[in-house]
Scaffold this active site. Structure first.
Site, PDB file in Angstrom:
ATOM      1  N   THR A 107      -8.488 -19.847 -11.227  1.00  0.00           N
ATOM      2  CA  THR A 107      -8.639 -20.383  -9.536  1.00  0.00           C
ATOM      3  C   THR A 107      -8.328 -19.097  -8.845  1.00  0.00           C
ATOM      4  O   THR A 107      -7.790 -18.146  -9.472  1.00  0.00           O
ATOM      5  CB  THR A 107      -7.328 -21.216  -9.458  1.00  0.00           C
ATOM      6  OG1 THR A 107      -7.095 -21.589  -8.139  1.00  0.00           O
ATOM      7  CG2 THR A 107      -6.135 -20.821 -10.095  1.00  0.00           C
ATOM      8  N   ALA A 160      -6.827 -28.995 -16.577  1.00  0.00           N
ATOM      9  CA  ALA A 160      -5.764 -28.209 -15.840  1.00  0.00           C
ATOM     10  C   ALA A 160      -4.867 -29.343 -14.896  1.00  0.00           C
ATOM     11  O   ALA A 160      -5.305 -30.346 -14.786  1.00  0.00           O
ATOM     12  CB  ALA A 160      -6.344 -27.329 -14.697  1.00  0.00           C
ATOM     13  N   TYR A 170       1.844 -22.984  -9.149  1.00  0.00           N
ATOM     14  CA  TYR A 170       0.767 -23.514  -9.545  1.00  0.00           C
ATOM     15  C   TYR A 170       0.001 -22.259  -9.826  1.00  0.00           C
ATOM     16  O   TYR A 170      -0.522 -22.116 -10.963  1.00  0.00           O
ATOM     17  CB  TYR A 170      -0.225 -24.193  -8.531  1.00  0.00           C
ATOM     18  CG  TYR A 170      -1.522 -24.545  -8.961  1.00  0.00           C
ATOM     19  CD1 TYR A 170      -1.757 -25.252  -9.913  1.00  0.00           C
ATOM     20  CD2 TYR A 170      -2.624 -23.858  -8.313  1.00  0.00           C
ATOM     21  CE1 TYR A 170      -3.213 -25.446 -10.412  1.00  0.00           C
ATOM     22  CE2 TYR A 170      -3.894 -23.829  -8.685  1.00  0.00           C
ATOM     23  CZ  TYR A 170      -4.319 -24.679  -9.667  1.00  0.00           C
ATOM     24  OH  TYR A 170      -5.751 -24.762 -10.106  1.00  0.00           O
ATOM     25  N   THR A 216      -3.887 -29.741 -11.473  1.00  0.00           N
ATOM     26  CA  THR A 216      -4.586 -29.338 -10.410  1.00  0.00           C
ATOM     27  C   THR A 216      -3.571 -29.679  -9.045  1.00  0.00           C
ATOM     28  O   THR A 216      -4.243 -29.087  -7.958  1.00  0.00           O
ATOM     29  CB  THR A 216      -5.925 -29.480 -10.211  1.00  0.00           C
ATOM     30  OG1 THR A 216      -5.875 -30.948 -10.173  1.00  0.00           O
ATOM     31  CG2 THR A 216      -6.655 -28.791 -11.495  1.00  0.00           C
TER      32      THR A 216
END
Length: 361
Positions: free
Chosen positions: A174, A133, A197, A135
């Site tokens: 997430t 990912a 994100y 992040t």
């Protein structure tokens, strides 16, 4: 000192070849052709029949491909899977940071479709665990293309490749897919990401769901743990600052479930093996704000809590918005998978023991 930031797929020709058949007689030309390396080198002192027996046992083991294997979660996944699976690790780095003799490593840029297709065709995994990912939450606002390529486009490539070879895909997501106004969230809550994100991670989830592959999506948050040559996570960063006598300011208005990476990795193996499709929230069982989490860290590691001062998120002037009142309800995962996740102090105490033992190293 401030705490660190919070932390269209196309088919590539015909369907992939059928999975490798393992019913060939030991010692046959066919079996020898596909004989894997047992431990980087042929094992000395074994007869031909013994080597063939080991080869057959190796071929009968299920295969797992772990992407993002050099990261915190990836390293802990290797620790969980390596002893019982034919395990292939993959990452963008040409170097295998978490090298283990029983694990093969295949560099792969998952944002390049041809590389993904080649890797999955050659490994032919039963399971793909995607721990890769982008992040950097604040960096995602400036590096949008890079964020989207890793968190959305690449996930589509992995999903399609999984479908074509019949692999089961476990994808890690997430709490940033939610806006943080009404936590704790169950899997039934409607996502509403605030920043880029979160939007990219939600697009990745949708790519998995729409791919036709067998899948499970595991949403998690506030990940911490132990591994080799890693960027600091919230817990390791704070421990380092307090040990050096540095004063820190930690936000009081961001809530979430701290999650020990080793426990998440173990739960992901259970999820992979359970064969249940869908979305699962998997994280530590208790919700706490970052400031009080920091105080608990200081307590468990016998550090000076007076160096920790409270601050509000607005005072940090962070680039990307955060889901402030987040947190997950993990009842579905507990009931359907039978997993047990630690609370805040229990998780920190377990992490302290892991650090001393060098787990995932």
């Amino acid at each position: 000192m401030l705490a660190p930031a919070g932390g269209k797929c196309e088919h590539d020709g015909p369907p992939l070849l059928q999975k490798l058949q393992i019913g060939h007689a030991p010692g046959s030309a066919r079996a020898k052709r596909f004989r894997p390396i047992v431990n980087q080198h042929e094992m000395p002192g074994l007869s031909s029949n013994q080597e063939d027996s080991l080869t057959t046992m190796k071929l009968m083991r299920k295969r797992v491909l772990i992407t993002g294997a050099n990261g915190l979660l990836g390293q802990n996944l290797l620790h969980v899977f390596a002893q019982n699976y034919d395990c292939t690790a993959s990452g963008r780095n040409p170097e295998f940071v978490a090298a283990r003799p029983e694990v093969s490593y295949r560099p792969c840029d998952i944002t390049r479709r041809a590389e993904v297709v080649k890797l999955v065709r050659e490994v032919m995994p039963n399971f793909i665990i995607n721990a890769a990912a982008f992040t950097d939450v604040d960096g995602s606002e400036q590096q949008r293309e890079a964020c989207w390529q890793v968190n959305a486009t690449a996930v589509g490539y992995l999903s399609e490749a999984a479908r074509q070879v019949g692999a089961r895909l476990i994808h890690v997501s997430t709490d940033y897919v939610f806006d943080g106004t009404s936590g704790p969230y169950t899997e039934a809550h409607r996502p509403n990401p605030l920043g880029f994100y979160g939007r990219a991670k939600l697009a990745g989830e949708n790519a998995v769901i729409g791919s036709g592959a067998s899948y499970a999506i595991a949403r998690t948050m506030v990940l911490y743990g132990h591994g080799r040559r890693l960027r600091p996570n919230f817990v390791t960063w704070l421990i380092g600052q307090l040990r050096n006598g540095n004063a820190v300011r930690i936000v009081t208005d961001q809530f979430g479930n701290p999650t020990l990476a080793s426990e998440l990795a173990a739960a992901l193996r259970v999820l992979a093996e359970a064969g249940r499709d869908g979305i699962y929230h998997i994280c530590g069982r208790e919700i706490i704000d970052r400031y009080h989490f920091a105080l608990k860290i200081a307590e468990v590691f016998a550090l000076n809590a007076r160096l920790i001062a409270p601050i509000r998120t607005v005072d940090l002037k962070q680039q990307a918005p955060r889901p402030m009142h987040s947190g997950f309800d993990i009842s579905k995962a507990v009931q359907e998978l039978g997993i047990a996740m630690s609370g805040v102090v229990e998780g920190l105490q377990k992490f302290k023991r892991e650090s001393a033992d060098g787990q995932a190293a």
